[in-house]
Design a protein around this motif. Structure first.
Motif, PDB file in Angstrom:
ATOM      1  N   PHE A 178       0.846  -1.193   0.000  1.00 53.62           N
ATOM      2  CA  PHE A 178       0.000   0.000   0.000  1.00 53.62           C
ATOM      3  C   PHE A 178       0.883   1.245   0.000  1.00 53.62           C
ATOM      4  O   PHE A 178       2.095   1.184   0.272  1.00 53.62           O
ATOM      5  N   MET A 179       0.265   2.366  -0.308  1.00 55.01           N
ATOM      6  CA  MET A 179       0.933   3.655  -0.205  1.00 55.01           C
ATOM      7  C   MET A 179      -0.013   4.638   0.478  1.00 55.01           C
ATOM      8  O   MET A 179      -1.246   4.457   0.454  1.00 55.01           O
ATOM      9  N   ALA A 180       0.569   5.624   1.123  1.00 60.22           N
ATOM     10  CA  ALA A 180      -0.214   6.658   1.789  1.00 60.22           C
ATOM     11  C   ALA A 180      -0.227   7.903   0.918  1.00 60.22           C
ATOM     12  O   ALA A 180       0.796   8.298   0.342  1.00 60.22           O
ATOM     13  N   ASN A 181      -1.370   8.527   0.814  1.00 56.49           N
ATOM     14  CA  ASN A 181      -1.527   9.741   0.017  1.00 56.49           C
ATOM     15  C   ASN A 181      -2.178  10.828   0.871  1.00 56.49           C
ATOM     16  O   ASN A 181      -3.302  10.653   1.327  1.00 56.49           O
ATOM     17  N   PHE A 196      -5.336   5.743   2.176  1.00 60.97           N
ATOM     18  CA  PHE A 196      -4.515   4.542   2.080  1.00 60.97           C
ATOM     19  C   PHE A 196      -4.919   3.773   0.823  1.00 60.97           C
ATOM     20  O   PHE A 196      -6.068   3.341   0.695  1.00 60.97           O
ATOM     21  N   ILE A 197      -3.962   3.637  -0.074  1.00 59.58           N
ATOM     22  CA  ILE A 197      -4.217   3.008  -1.368  1.00 59.58           C
ATOM     23  C   ILE A 197      -3.562   1.624  -1.370  1.00 59.58           C
ATOM     24  O   ILE A 197      -2.336   1.514  -1.386  1.00 59.58           O
ATOM     25  N   PRO A 198      -4.359   0.559  -1.341  1.00 60.98           N
ATOM     26  CA  PRO A 198      -3.783  -0.795  -1.279  1.00 60.98           C
ATOM     27  C   PRO A 198      -3.532  -1.373  -2.670  1.00 60.98           C
ATOM     28  O   PRO A 198      -4.140  -0.952  -3.661  1.00 60.98           O
ATOM     29  N   TYR A 199      -2.643  -2.336  -2.706  1.00 58.74           N
ATOM     30  CA  TYR A 199      -2.371  -3.103  -3.918  1.00 58.74           C
ATOM     31  C   TYR A 199      -2.438  -4.580  -3.538  1.00 58.74           C
ATOM     32  O   TYR A 199      -1.601  -5.074  -2.786  1.00 58.74           O
ATOM     33  N   PHE A 200      -3.466  -5.252  -4.058  1.00 54.43           N
ATOM     34  CA  PHE A 200      -3.691  -6.658  -3.719  1.00 54.43           C
ATOM     35  C   PHE A 200      -3.378  -7.553  -4.912  1.00 54.43           C
ATOM     36  O   PHE A 200      -3.529  -7.147  -6.065  1.00 54.43           O
ATOM     37  N   SER A 201      -2.971  -8.769  -4.621  1.00 61.74           N
ATOM     38  CA  SER A 201      -2.842  -9.759  -5.680  1.00 61.74           C
ATOM     39  C   SER A 201      -4.230 -10.158  -6.163  1.00 61.74           C
ATOM     40  O   SER A 201      -5.249  -9.906  -5.505  1.00 61.74           O
ATOM     41  N   GLU A 202      -4.268 -10.805  -7.313  1.00 58.99           N
ATOM     42  CA  GLU A 202      -5.539 -11.183  -7.927  1.00 58.99           C
ATOM     43  C   GLU A 202      -6.337 -12.101  -7.005  1.00 58.99           C
ATOM     44  O   GLU A 202      -5.794 -13.009  -6.383  1.00 58.99           O
ATOM     45  N   VAL A 210     -12.108 -13.040   2.452  1.00 54.82           N
ATOM     46  CA  VAL A 210     -10.866 -12.372   2.846  1.00 54.82           C
ATOM     47  C   VAL A 210     -11.167 -11.314   3.891  1.00 54.82           C
ATOM     48  O   VAL A 210     -12.105 -10.524   3.745  1.00 54.82           O
ATOM     49  N   THR A 211     -10.368 -11.301   4.948  1.00 56.71           N
ATOM     50  CA  THR A 211     -10.499 -10.300   6.012  1.00 56.71           C
ATOM     51  C   THR A 211      -9.379  -9.283   5.888  1.00 56.71           C
ATOM     52  O   THR A 211      -8.205  -9.641   5.818  1.00 56.71           O
ATOM     53  N   ILE A 212      -9.768  -8.007   5.865  1.00 55.54           N
ATOM     54  CA  ILE A 212      -8.819  -6.901   5.748  1.00 55.54           C
ATOM     55  C   ILE A 212      -8.753  -6.168   7.085  1.00 55.54           C
ATOM     56  O   ILE A 212      -9.784  -5.810   7.655  1.00 55.54           O
ATOM     57  N   THR A 213      -7.546  -5.921   7.577  1.00 53.13           N
ATOM     58  CA  THR A 213      -7.379  -5.159   8.814  1.00 53.13           C
ATOM     59  C   THR A 213      -6.288  -4.115   8.615  1.00 53.13           C
ATOM     60  O   THR A 213      -5.163  -4.449   8.252  1.00 53.13           O
ATOM     61  N   TRP A 214      -6.671  -2.849   8.847  1.00 47.69           N
ATOM     62  CA  TRP A 214      -5.719  -1.745   8.841  1.00 47.69           C
ATOM     63  C   TRP A 214      -5.448  -1.330  10.280  1.00 47.69           C
ATOM     64  O   TRP A 214      -6.380  -1.109  11.048  1.00 47.69           O
ATOM     65  N   ASP A 215      -4.194  -1.226  10.628  1.00 49.31           N
ATOM     66  CA  ASP A 215      -3.780  -0.639  11.904  1.00 49.31           C
ATOM     67  C   ASP A 215      -3.007   0.623  11.555  1.00 49.31           C
ATOM     68  O   ASP A 215      -1.918   0.561  10.973  1.00 49.31           O
ATOM     69  N   PHE A 216      -3.576   1.784  11.906  1.00 49.69           N
ATOM     70  CA  PHE A 216      -2.993   3.046  11.474  1.00 49.69           C
ATOM     71  C   PHE A 216      -1.849   3.516  12.362  1.00 49.69           C
ATOM     72  O   PHE A 216      -1.243   4.557  12.096  1.00 49.69           O
ATOM     73  N   GLY A 217      -1.554   2.793  13.425  1.00 51.82           N
ATOM     74  CA  GLY A 217      -0.418   3.130  14.264  1.00 51.82           C
ATOM     75  C   GLY A 217      -0.713   4.113  15.369  1.00 51.82           C
ATOM     76  O   GLY A 217       0.160   4.382  16.205  1.00 51.82           O
ATOM     77  N   ASP A 218      -1.928   4.638  15.388  1.00 53.08           N
ATOM     78  CA  ASP A 218      -2.301   5.598  16.442  1.00 53.08           C
ATOM     79  C   ASP A 218      -3.387   5.028  17.353  1.00 53.08           C
ATOM     80  O   ASP A 218      -4.026   5.779  18.105  1.00 53.08           O
ATOM     81  N   GLY A 219      -3.602   3.713  17.280  1.00 55.61           N
ATOM     82  CA  GLY A 219      -4.624   3.081  18.107  1.00 55.61           C
ATOM     83  C   GLY A 219      -5.912   2.801  17.385  1.00 55.61           C
ATOM     84  O   GLY A 219      -6.765   2.078  17.914  1.00 55.61           O
ATOM     85  N   GLN A 221      -8.183   1.312  14.084  1.00 53.10           N
ATOM     86  CA  GLN A 221      -8.147   0.267  13.073  1.00 53.10           C
ATOM     87  C   GLN A 221      -9.337   0.421  12.134  1.00 53.10           C
ATOM     88  O   GLN A 221     -10.302   1.142  12.430  1.00 53.10           O
ATOM     89  N   ASN A 222      -9.261  -0.304  10.999  1.00 57.22           N
ATOM     90  CA  ASN A 222     -10.303  -0.222  10.002  1.00 57.22           C
ATOM     91  C   ASN A 222     -10.293  -1.512   9.200  1.00 57.22           C
ATOM     92  O   ASN A 222      -9.246  -2.137   9.036  1.00 57.22           O
ATOM     93  N   ASN A 223     -11.488  -1.913   8.700  1.00 56.84           N
ATOM     94  CA  ASN A 223     -11.591  -3.164   7.941  1.00 56.84           C
ATOM     95  C   ASN A 223     -12.041  -2.937   6.504  1.00 56.84           C
ATOM     96  O   ASN A 223     -12.451  -3.875   5.823  1.00 56.84           O
ATOM     97  N   GLU A 224     -11.932  -1.701   6.035  1.00 52.17           N
ATOM     98  CA  GLU A 224     -12.302  -1.416   4.658  1.00 52.17           C
ATOM     99  C   GLU A 224     -11.134  -1.749   3.726  1.00 52.17           C
ATOM    100  O   GLU A 224      -9.976  -1.782   4.139  1.00 52.17           O
ATOM    101  N   PHE A 225     -11.461  -1.964   2.459  1.00 52.37           N
ATOM    102  CA  PHE A 225     -10.401  -2.242   1.497  1.00 52.37           C
ATOM    103  C   PHE A 225      -9.604  -0.979   1.185  1.00 52.37           C
ATOM    104  O   PHE A 225      -8.397  -1.055   0.951  1.00 52.37           O
ATOM    105  N   HIS A 226     -10.273   0.163   1.151  1.00 50.82           N
ATOM    106  CA  HIS A 226      -9.627   1.407   0.699  1.00 50.82           C
ATOM    107  C   HIS A 226     -10.028   2.545   1.655  1.00 50.82           C
ATOM    108  O   HIS A 226     -10.870   3.376   1.335  1.00 50.82           O
TER     109      HIS A 226
END
Length: 367
Positions: A178-181, A196-202, A210-219, A221-226
Motif C-alpha cells: 500500500f501507499m499513503a496519500n 490509504f491506497i492498497p495493492y492486492f494480488s488477484e 478475505v479479512t482486511i485489517t488496517w492498523d494506522f499506528g495511532d490506536g 483500526q479499520n476493515n475497509e479495502f480502501h
C-alpha cells in the motif's frame, strides 16, 4: 478295419497371468464324440483358472459300436505373477499457494522392477504435471483443487492404478502492499487526512472470504479495502495492512506514515525554574533522527547569536521540543544559562522528508 483319428489337444505354451485375473485354458480341439477330462475334474473343452500350477487335459474319442477309444493329453503350466495394489498419499494435502507437495508412493507389494506414472490435473481437467519417479514432488504455483492419479506396472506386465479426485487443495495466498496519500501529511485545524491506497494480488479485493485489517499506528483500526484516516497529532506512525483468508493464508505489510505540523518557535525564555518557558522549546519539532539513514531525511541545526552577532549556542539535531502541550527536554537544551537577559537571534535549518526550510527570528531572555 476302422481307423479313428487320434485326438490332438493343444493347450499351447505355458502362460502367465496377474494375481486377481481369471485365465482361460482352451483345448483347441472340438470334435463330436469327444470326452474331456481335466485334472481339475472339469469335463468341458475350456476351463477358467485362478490358481497357479500344472493343468492336464485328457481327450478321448468315443468310437460308437466298438469297445475301444482313442485318447491323448496335453499339459500346461500356469503362473500367477504379483499384482500391484496401488495406493499413495500426499504431504501436505492442503496449504497456501505456492504449495510444495510430496507425493508418497504406498504401492504394495514392492518388486524389484516397477514402472510408475504420476498424473495431476487441475479442476478444469488440464494436465498440469506428470512424473515417472517412484516418489515425486509437486510445486503448485496457482490456487485450486487438483486430482492425482498413480499408475504402476511390474516387469511382468501386471498393472494397477488409483485416482483420487480433488485430492490436493492449494489455497489463495494473498500478497499486499500500500501507499499513503499524501506521503507527508500536515496537521490542519481538522487534523491530517491520509488516504490509504492498497495493492492486492488477484482474487483478494472483493473476496468475501478475505479479512482486511488496517492498523494506522495511532490506536485506530479499520476493515475497509480502501480507507481514509485522520491523524490528530503529528508523528511517525507505523501503519500495517493485514490480509487473511478463510483458509488461514495471510500477508502483512507495514510502512511509516509521516504526519508533520508547522514548527512554532518561542519568542521569550524565562529560565526561573517554574517549568514554563524555561528553555528554547520548538513546538511540533519531530526529534526522531536516524543517523544511519543515508538520505538524512530529517536533520536540523540551531544557531543562536547575541545582538552583536556573536554565536552563543550551536546544536546539530536539536531535540528539545513541545508536543500537545507537553515539553520534552533534549540532550542539549538552550536555557540561557550563562547569558545575560536581553534579545538574541536564532537561525534554524530544518530538512524534512520532502522539504528543507530555514527559520530566523529573535528570542528574549527574561529572568
Amino acid at each position: 478295419i476302422q481307423i479313428i483319428h487320434a485326438p490332438k489337444p493343444d493347450l499351447g505354451p505355458d502362460v502367465e497371468y496377474c494375481h486377481g485375473e481369471m485365465g482361460v485354458l482352451e483345448s483347441n480341439y472340438n470334435y463330436a464324440n469327444v470326452n474331456y477330462l481335466w485334472n481339475t475334474g472339469d469335463t468341458t473343452p475350456d476351463i477358467l483358472v485362478v490358481s497357479e500350477g500344472d493343468y492336464i487335459l485328457n481327450v478321448a474319442i468315443v468310437n460308437q459300436g466298438t469297445a475301444g477309444a482313442c485318447e491323448n493329453s496335453d499339459t500346461i503350466h500356469v503362473t500367477f505373477n504379483p499384482q500391484p495394489r496401488v495406493d499413495f498419499d500426499a504431504e501436505p494435502k492442503s496449504g497456501c499457494a505456492p504449495l510444495h507437495v510430496n507425493l508418497i508412493n504406498q504401492t504394495q507389494p514392492v518388486p524389484n522392477e516397477f514402472t510408475y506414472l504420476w498424473s495431476v490435473w487441475d479442476e478444469e481437467g488440464t494436465l498440469v504435471y506428470q512424473s515417472v519417479d517412484e516418489n515425486t514432488t509437486l510445486d503448485l504455483e496457482n490456487p485450486g483443487v487438483y486430482t492425482v492419479k498413480l499408475w504402476a506396472q511390474t516387469d511382468k506386465g501386471c498393472a494397477d492404478s488409483l485416482t483420487k479426485e480433488q485430492f490436493i487443495h492449494s489455497y489463495l495466498q494473498p500478497s499486499v502492499d500500500f501507499m499513503a496519500n499524501p506521503e507527508v501529511a500536515f496537521i490542519t485545524g481538522n487534523g491530517a487526512e491520509v488516504e490509504f491506497i492498497p495493492y492486492f494480488s488477484e482474487g483478494v479485493e472483493g473476496n468475501p472470504t478475505v479479512t482486511i485489517t488496517w492498523d494506522f499506528g495511532d490506536g485506530d483500526q479499520n476493515n475497509e479495502f480502501h480507507p481514509t484516516h485522520t491523524y490528530t497529532t503529528w508523528g511517525d506512525y507505523i501503519a500495517t495492512l493485514t490480509v487473511n483468508t478463510a483458509e488461514g493464508c495471510g500477508a502483512e505489510i507495514s510502512h511509516i506514515v509521516i504526519v508533520d505540523a508547522d514548527l512554532v518557535f518561542p519568542n521569550v525564555i524565562t529560565p526561573n525554574g517554574d517549568g514554563i518557558n524555561d528553555a528554547f522549546y520548538i513546538g511540533n519539532l519531530n526529534p526522531d533522527i536516524n543517523p544511519e539513514d543515508p538520505d538524512n531525511y530529517r536533520t536540523n541545526e540551531l544557531f543562536i547569536y547575541d545582538r552583536w552577532g556573536k554565536q552563543v549556542f550551536h546544536a546539530k539535531d536539536y531535540d528539545t521540543y513541545e508536543k500537545d502541550g507537553q515539553v520534552f527536554l533534549g540532550t542539549t537544551p538552550f536555557s540561557g544559562d550563562g547569558h545575560a537577559d536581553g534579545v538574541y537571534y536564532y537561525s534554524f535549518y530544518y530538512k524534512g522528508h520532502y522539504k528543507e526550510t530555514k527559520y530566523h527570528g529573535s528570542i528574549t531572555i527574561v529572568r
